[in-house]
Design a protein around this motif. Structure first.
Motif, PDB file in Angstrom:
ATOM      1  N   THR A   1      17.222 -17.150  42.670  1.00 26.77           N
ATOM      2  CA  THR A   1      18.074 -16.523  41.654  1.00 26.77           C
ATOM      3  C   THR A   1      17.614 -15.101  41.369  1.00 26.77           C
ATOM      4  N   ILE A   2      16.287 -14.912  41.301  1.00 32.56           N
ATOM      5  CA  ILE A   2      15.742 -13.567  41.106  1.00 32.56           C
ATOM      6  C   ILE A   2      16.106 -12.671  42.287  1.00 32.56           C
TER       7      ILE A   2
ATOM      8  N   CYS B   1      20.547  -8.068  44.407  1.00 30.21           N
ATOM      9  CA  CYS B   1      21.715  -7.710  45.213  1.00 30.21           C
ATOM     10  C   CYS B   1      22.895  -7.253  44.368  1.00 30.21           C
ATOM     11  N   LEU B   2      22.807  -7.394  43.049  1.00 28.29           N
ATOM     12  CA  LEU B   2      23.931  -7.001  42.204  1.00 28.29           C
ATOM     13  C   LEU B   2      24.056  -5.483  42.181  1.00 28.29           C
TER      14      LEU B   2
ATOM     15  N   ALA C   1      10.640  -6.514  41.088  1.00 27.12           N
ATOM     16  CA  ALA C   1       9.244  -6.411  40.656  1.00 27.12           C
ATOM     17  C   ALA C   1       8.610  -7.788  40.529  1.00 27.12           C
ATOM     18  N   ILE C   2       9.327  -8.767  39.986  1.00 27.47           N
ATOM     19  CA  ILE C   2       8.789 -10.130  39.866  1.00 27.47           C
ATOM     20  C   ILE C   2       8.555 -10.723  41.244  1.00 27.47           C
ATOM     21  N   TRP C   3       9.491 -10.517  42.140  1.00 31.51           N
ATOM     22  CA  TRP C   3       9.345 -11.040  43.508  1.00 31.51           C
ATOM     23  C   TRP C   3       8.116 -10.441  44.191  1.00 31.51           C
TER      24      TRP C   3
ATOM     25  N   PHE D   1      11.758 -26.321  39.740  1.00 36.82           N
ATOM     26  CA  PHE D   1      12.793 -25.306  39.910  1.00 36.82           C
ATOM     27  C   PHE D   1      12.225 -23.970  40.381  1.00 36.82           C
ATOM     28  N   ASN D   2      11.002 -23.933  40.879  1.00 38.54           N
ATOM     29  CA  ASN D   2      10.396 -22.670  41.309  1.00 38.54           C
ATOM     30  C   ASN D   2      11.203 -21.973  42.397  1.00 38.54           C
ATOM     31  N   LYS D   3      11.532 -22.739  43.439  1.00 33.77           N
ATOM     32  CA  LYS D   3      12.224 -22.123  44.565  1.00 33.77           C
ATOM     33  C   LYS D   3      13.612 -21.639  44.165  1.00 33.77           C
ATOM     34  N   GLY D   4      14.339 -22.459  43.411  1.00 34.22           N
ATOM     35  CA  GLY D   4      15.660 -22.038  42.966  1.00 34.22           C
ATOM     36  C   GLY D   4      15.605 -20.831  42.053  1.00 34.22           C
TER      37      GLY D   4
END
Length: 292
Positions: free
Chosen positions: A123-124, A129-130, A167-169, A116-119
């Motif tokens: 999601t991150i 964008c919120l 930041a995680i991205w 599920f890494n890519k998904g």
């Protein structure tokens, strides 16, 4: 053929017109860059000139008499010092928490191949964008339930949470550039995953951590909406909210004091950037770390 006009342009002439070395293109490029530079310099020039002008207005002009009265009038605890301290506390706390949590979250995403890494990464990315305005109504109700309104700590935690997706991205992309072979060598010597992270990966990605820290710090430093909604006591408000005090009623604005406060307000961020740039450097210094 003789007598037939040459209606086609030669390939050499067309290449000269489209070549970056052409004189015409250099002039156009220089004019565009100069226009962009002027657009950036005019607001800065207004701030500097108005800060020393006792009769500053919205238009830019050279002061007739130069004075430090605008600086001396706002150099007090209530108007300048306390808001700047609150901004430093909120911005530094937000950046520190975000960097630590983002490093811990980016490590498994960078080092372990999961289904599920890519998904999860998408999601991150969607979380960035919120719009913050859409989240403030439920967040305000949540802060009321937990009695965190007008709490600096609660504001720091919320701003850190909103900064985490980007930041995680970013941290994951910086961590991908650190060779995993260095960690594998430490694992052979008996080091755990956390030991390899803090003693090998983190020191090698200091420039990346500095980029994320400055990115989050400047975002929290200039954030007006969140502290304006969650902090309503004057002793807790940061400089981004306190600057609103220079806008008086019925359209009256203290332009000179506003410009002087803007110089005070922008100085800490500039100093932070210069210090981090000088201490950390401009890129990853891993030359010779891996043999082969």
């Amino acid at each position: 053929m003789p007598g037939r006009p040459d209606t086609q342009q030669s390939p050499i002439a067309s290449l000269r017109l489209s070549s970056p070395r052409g004189r015409g293109l250099r002039i156009i490029a220089s004019a565009i860059m100069g226009l962009i530079g002027i657009c950036f310099l005019i607001p800065l020039a207004w701030i500097v000139l108005s800060a020393f002008d006792p009769a500053a207005t919205v238009s830019i002009s050279i002061p007739v008499t130069w004075t430090l009265a605008n600086f001396t009038e706002i150099a007090n605890v209530d108007e300048t010092l306390r808001p700047l301290w609150n901004s430093l506390l909120i911005s530094f706390g937000t950046a520190a928490i975000t960097v630590v949590v983002a490093t811990l979250a980016a490590y498994p995403l960078s080092r372990f191949q999961m289904r599920f890494n890519k998904g999860f990464m998408y999601t991150i990315l969607f979380g960035t964008c919120l719009p913050i305005t859409a989240m403030m109504v439920p967040v305000y109700a949540l802060f009321i339930s937990f009695q965190l309104l007008d709490s600096v700590i609660g504001t720091i935690l919320f701003m850190a949470a909103t900064s985490l997706p980007m930041a995680i991205w970013m941290m994951k992309n910086f961590m991908d550039s650190v060779p995993i072979s260095l960690e594998e060598a430490s694992w052979v010597d008996g080091a755990s995953a956390m030991t390899a992270l803090w003693r090998i990966v983190v020191p090698l990605m200091k420039p990346g951590i500095a980029v994320v820290f400055i990115f989050v710090f400047t975002g929290a430093w200039g954030n007006f909406f969140v502290p304006f909604v969650l902090l309503f006591s004057p002793e807790h408000q940061p400089a981004a909210v306190a600057i609103y005090n220079f806008f008086g009623t019925h359209g009256s604005i203290a332009y000179g004091k506003l410009a002087a406060f803007s110089i005070f307000y922008s100085t800490p961020v500039l100093l932070l950037y210069l210090i981090v740039q000088r201490r950390v450097g401009g890129g990853f210094a891993m030359a010779g770390a891996v043999k082969g």
